[in-house]
Write a protein that holds these residues in place. Structure first.
Motif, mmCIF file in Angstrom:
data_model
loop_
_atom_site.group_PDB
_atom_site.id
_atom_site.type_symbol
_atom_site.label_atom_id
_atom_site.label_comp_id
_atom_site.label_asym_id
_atom_site.label_seq_id
_atom_site.Cartn_x
_atom_site.Cartn_y
_atom_site.Cartn_z
ATOM 1 N N GLU A 199 -48.285 -34.849 83.321
ATOM 2 C CA GLU A 199 -47.084 -34.150 83.780
ATOM 3 C C GLU A 199 -45.883 -34.434 82.889
ATOM 4 O OE1 GLU A 199 -45.125 -35.337 87.547
ATOM 5 O OE2 GLU A 199 -45.480 -33.259 88.134
ATOM 6 N N SER A 200 -45.759 -35.681 82.434
ATOM 7 C CA SER A 200 -44.622 -36.025 81.582
ATOM 8 C C SER A 200 -44.943 -37.264 80.763
ATOM 9 C CB SER A 200 -43.366 -36.275 82.434
ATOM 10 O OG SER A 200 -43.558 -37.396 83.283
ATOM 11 N N VAL A 201 -44.176 -37.447 79.689
ATOM 12 C CA VAL A 201 -44.317 -38.612 78.825
ATOM 13 C C VAL A 201 -42.931 -39.149 78.522
ATOM 14 C CG1 VAL A 201 -45.006 -39.444 76.554
ATOM 15 C CG2 VAL A 201 -46.475 -37.843 77.771
ATOM 16 N N ASN A 202 -42.756 -40.447 78.731
ATOM 17 C CA ASN A 202 -41.487 -41.099 78.413
ATOM 18 C C ASN A 202 -41.793 -42.264 77.484
ATOM 19 O OD1 ASN A 202 -38.930 -42.127 78.310
ATOM 20 N ND2 ASN A 202 -38.875 -42.836 80.435
ATOM 21 N N GLY A 203 -41.569 -42.057 76.185
ATOM 22 C CA GLY A 203 -41.987 -43.062 75.215
ATOM 23 C C GLY A 203 -43.503 -43.069 75.140
ATOM 24 N N THR A 204 -44.111 -44.173 75.539
ATOM 25 C CA THR A 204 -45.576 -44.238 75.612
ATOM 26 C C THR A 204 -46.033 -44.362 77.062
ATOM 27 O OG1 THR A 204 -45.496 -46.634 75.271
ATOM 28 C CG2 THR A 204 -45.821 -45.253 73.323
ATOM 29 N N ARG A 205 -45.147 -44.070 77.973
ATOM 30 C CA ARG A 205 -45.480 -44.114 79.403
ATOM 31 C C ARG A 205 -45.908 -42.723 79.846
ATOM 32 N NH1 ARG A 205 -42.968 -43.707 84.543
ATOM 33 N NH2 ARG A 205 -43.641 -45.337 86.005
ATOM 34 N N ILE A 206 -47.178 -42.585 80.189
ATOM 35 C CA ILE A 206 -47.751 -41.291 80.543
ATOM 36 C C ILE A 206 -47.826 -41.155 82.062
ATOM 37 C CG2 ILE A 206 -49.777 -39.803 80.329
ATOM 38 C CD1 ILE A 206 -50.461 -41.337 77.763
ATOM 39 N N MET A 207 -47.219 -40.092 82.579
ATOM 40 C CA MET A 207 -47.257 -39.809 84.012
ATOM 41 C C MET A 207 -48.251 -38.675 84.264
ATOM 42 S SD MET A 207 -45.877 -40.335 87.120
ATOM 43 C CE MET A 207 -44.209 -40.981 86.890
ATOM 44 N N VAL A 208 -49.186 -38.890 85.202
ATOM 45 C CA VAL A 208 -50.188 -37.870 85.498
ATOM 46 C C VAL A 208 -50.148 -37.497 86.974
ATOM 47 C CG1 VAL A 208 -51.721 -38.651 83.653
ATOM 48 C CG2 VAL A 208 -51.993 -39.586 85.953
ATOM 49 N N VAL A 209 -50.660 -36.305 87.263
ATOM 50 C CA VAL A 209 -50.806 -35.849 88.644
ATOM 51 C C VAL A 209 -52.246 -35.385 88.830
ATOM 52 C CG1 VAL A 209 -48.400 -35.171 88.942
ATOM 53 C CG2 VAL A 209 -50.031 -33.521 88.020
ATOM 54 N N GLU A 210 -52.720 -35.458 90.054
ATOM 55 C CA GLU A 210 -54.092 -35.044 90.334
ATOM 56 C C GLU A 210 -54.207 -33.527 90.294
ATOM 57 O OE1 GLU A 210 -57.637 -35.854 93.632
ATOM 58 O OE2 GLU A 210 -55.530 -36.209 94.161
ATOM 59 N N VAL A 211 -55.301 -33.047 89.744
ATOM 60 C CA VAL A 211 -55.587 -31.615 89.715
ATOM 61 C C VAL A 211 -56.520 -31.304 90.875
ATOM 62 C CG1 VAL A 211 -56.622 -29.726 88.422
ATOM 63 C CG2 VAL A 211 -55.302 -31.479 87.223
ATOM 64 N N LYS A 212 -56.031 -30.524 91.811
ATOM 65 C CA LYS A 212 -56.833 -30.159 92.971
ATOM 66 C C LYS A 212 -57.814 -29.056 92.599
ATOM 67 C CE LYS A 212 -54.515 -32.816 95.859
ATOM 68 N NZ LYS A 212 -55.123 -33.951 96.573
ATOM 69 N N GLU A 213 -59.062 -29.244 92.964
ATOM 70 C CA GLU A 213 -60.067 -28.225 92.682
ATOM 71 C C GLU A 213 -60.000 -27.116 93.722
ATOM 72 O OE1 GLU A 213 -63.886 -29.926 92.398
ATOM 73 O OE2 GLU A 213 -63.396 -31.206 90.694
ATOM 74 N N GLY A 214 -60.313 -25.919 93.273
ATOM 75 C CA GLY A 214 -60.320 -24.772 94.183
ATOM 76 C C GLY A 214 -58.938 -24.226 94.375
#
Length: 214
Positions: A199-214
């Motif tokens: 979802e976003s990157v701040n420096g080398t800090r990677i923020m992720v979100v779950e991808v819902k199937e369907g």
């Protein structure tokens, strides 16, 4: 032997044993103390249980041992702090129950907490364990070491999808485009193998979100 027994009957000595024992055991967990701090801390706790033998039961010692084992396993293998926190609670119960006295039990609990807090001073003198890198995701890169180029690479991950290689609690390891990265969620815990999107990157800090199937 009489002097030794008298010392173990002293409330101040009992509280000191818990304080020193917890401080040394926690120091072993937080930093690389080569096992010396942990061994001395264990000796201190054995002396405490010796002093509390009158009201001591096997299950109380068992709780302490299980809690200590959980701290060791977390520090050596899991390294996310969850097992260690539960272990400290089990150790607390195992140490308080033999006192058979509310005031002394409260004192033992306070001594354990103070010992735990005091162990944080070890950060100033000894190298930290890898667990702190995983929990805080501290950025070790400098401009001279290629921080700028790495930052550009990480920025290109935004919007890409991948999967978690470990449980996210909320930090963990993900795979994107065949490469592995340390990442965090917005506080949500995800299971290993979950599909995620950067979802976003701040420096080398990677923020992720779950991808819902369907």
């Amino acid at each position: 032997m009489g002097v030794f027994s008298a010392l173990l009957d002293s409330t101040a000595v009992i509280l000191l044993l818990v304080y020193v024992g917890m401080a040394l055991i926690a120091t072993e967990f937080f930093v690389k103390a080569r096992g010396i701090a942990g061994l001395l801390g264990l000796v201190s706790m054995v002396l405490y249980f010796t002093a509390a033998v009158e009201h001591l039961s096997l299950w109380m010692v068992g709780l302490f041992v299980v809690g200590l084992t959980m701290m060791i396993v977390d520090g050596k293998f899991v390294q996310d702090g969850t097992m260690a926190a539960i272990g400290v609670l089990l150790m607390l119960v195992g140490l308080v129950m033999p006192t058979n006295d509310f005031l002394l039990g409260t004192g033992v609990a306070c001594a354990l907490i103070l010992g735990l807090l005091s162990s944080l001073l070890s950060f100033r003198f000894l190298p930290k364990r890898d667990i702190w890198e995983k929990l805080t995701l501290r950025d070790r890169f400098t401009s001279e070491a290629g921080y700028s180029s790495i930052n550009v690479t990480y920025q290109s991950l935004v919007g890409q999808k991948g999967r978690t290689l470990t449980d996210m609690r909320p930090s963990g390891t993900i795979e994107v485009g065949g490469k592995t990265y340390s990442a965090v969620t917005n506080g949500t815990w995800l299971k290993k193998g979950s599909k995620v999107k950067v979802e976003s990157v701040n420096g080398t800090r990677i923020m992720v979100v779950e991808v819902k199937e369907g």
